[in-house]
Design a protein around this motif. Structure first.
Motif, mmCIF file in Angstrom:
data_model
loop_
_atom_site.group_PDB
_atom_site.id
_atom_site.type_symbol
_atom_site.label_atom_id
_atom_site.label_comp_id
_atom_site.label_asym_id
_atom_site.label_seq_id
_atom_site.Cartn_x
_atom_site.Cartn_y
_atom_site.Cartn_z
ATOM 1 N N TYR A 160 0.818 -1.205 0.000
ATOM 2 C CA TYR A 160 0.000 0.000 0.000
ATOM 3 C C TYR A 160 0.854 1.258 0.000
ATOM 4 N N TYR A 166 -0.427 7.045 6.706
ATOM 5 C CA TYR A 166 -0.518 5.580 6.647
ATOM 6 C C TYR A 166 -1.975 5.144 6.710
ATOM 7 N N ASN A 169 -5.187 0.148 9.770
ATOM 8 C CA ASN A 169 -5.052 -1.309 9.746
ATOM 9 C C ASN A 169 -3.902 -1.802 8.885
ATOM 10 N N THR A 170 -2.899 -0.953 8.682
ATOM 11 C CA THR A 170 -1.678 -1.379 8.010
ATOM 12 C C THR A 170 -0.500 -1.083 8.924
ATOM 13 N N LYS A 171 0.609 -1.705 8.620
ATOM 14 C CA LYS A 171 1.836 -1.515 9.391
ATOM 15 C C LYS A 171 2.743 -0.553 8.616
ATOM 16 N N SER A 182 3.131 1.163 3.284
ATOM 17 C CA SER A 182 2.841 0.295 4.430
ATOM 18 C C SER A 182 2.567 -1.129 3.982
ATOM 19 N N SER A 183 2.586 -2.013 4.968
ATOM 20 C CA SER A 183 2.364 -3.435 4.693
ATOM 21 C C SER A 183 1.111 -3.912 5.386
ATOM 22 N N GLN A 184 0.706 -5.114 5.027
ATOM 23 C CA GLN A 184 -0.454 -5.749 5.634
ATOM 24 C C GLN A 184 -0.161 -5.987 7.111
ATOM 25 N N LYS A 185 -1.100 -5.611 7.977
ATOM 26 C CA LYS A 185 -0.931 -5.895 9.394
ATOM 27 C C LYS A 185 -1.111 -7.377 9.623
#
Length: 186
Positions: A160, A166, A169-171, A182-185
């Motif tokens: 993303y 950010y 619900n993402t890291k 960001s990445s998938q949580k």
């Protein structure tokens, strides 16, 4: 003068420092000459090394191979999403698209990833008119070309990006200029 040029490389740039540098040069002319000769020899070695590196690059297989249509589509998306950003931010946008192509959570082609509408539209520029109104920039072509030749330096789970912080619900992974990646949580 040549003396000024030689000393500006070392960071001496104002006129007082130039005068001091010229005085220093006059008192240490022989050691300075030796330094210039050494630098010239070093540059020759560097040029030879660069020629070897260029030969290696020419024989290197591309990291990704895509169609001309996908190349144009991806470069234009990068322009629509990150035209006013740095090369790195543009490259990262292309990397996110490629991560999605390789992810089990997204479609399997660049075209399908970019035009994806379900479960939600993925790239705002594809539906807000920006994609249709922009001209692909040279730097965005270069960012996509760099990805194809050198690969993706983002971790696989960075899926993303936005320009407004950010996503929930993402890291968070990194911010480059105005772009948040960001990445998938888990």
């Amino acid at each position: 003068s040549a003396v000024y040029l030689a000393f500006t490389v070392k960071g001496i740039v104002n006129s007082e420092e130039q005068v001091a540098a010229e005085s220093l040069y006059e008192t240490t002319e022989s050691s300075f000459s030796m330094s210039v000769v050494y630098a010239a020899q070093s540059n020759s070695s560097i040029e030879e090394e660069n020629e070897c590196e260029e030969e290696e690059v020419e024989n290197k297989e591309p990291a990704y191979t895509i169609s001309d249509e996908e190349f144009e589509l991806l470069a234009r998306l990068v322009t629509a999403e990150a035209e006013n950003q740095s090369f790195k931010a543009q490259y990262y946008v292309a990397c996110v698209v490629m991560n999605r192509v390789e992810s089990e959570y997204f479609p399997d082609s660049i075209t399908e990833v970019i035009w994806q509408k379900e479960p939600a539209r993925q790239f705002s520029s594809m539906w807000n008119g920006r994609y249709d109104s922009c001209e692909t920039t040279e730097s965005c072509y270069e960012a996509v070309e760099y990805l194809l030749e050198n690969g993706n330096e983002l971790p696989d789970d960075v899926l993303y990006f936005t320009s407004c912080g950010y996503l929930p619900n993402t890291k968070p992974y990194t911010k480059v200029m105005d772009m948040y990646y960001s990445s998938q949580k888990e």
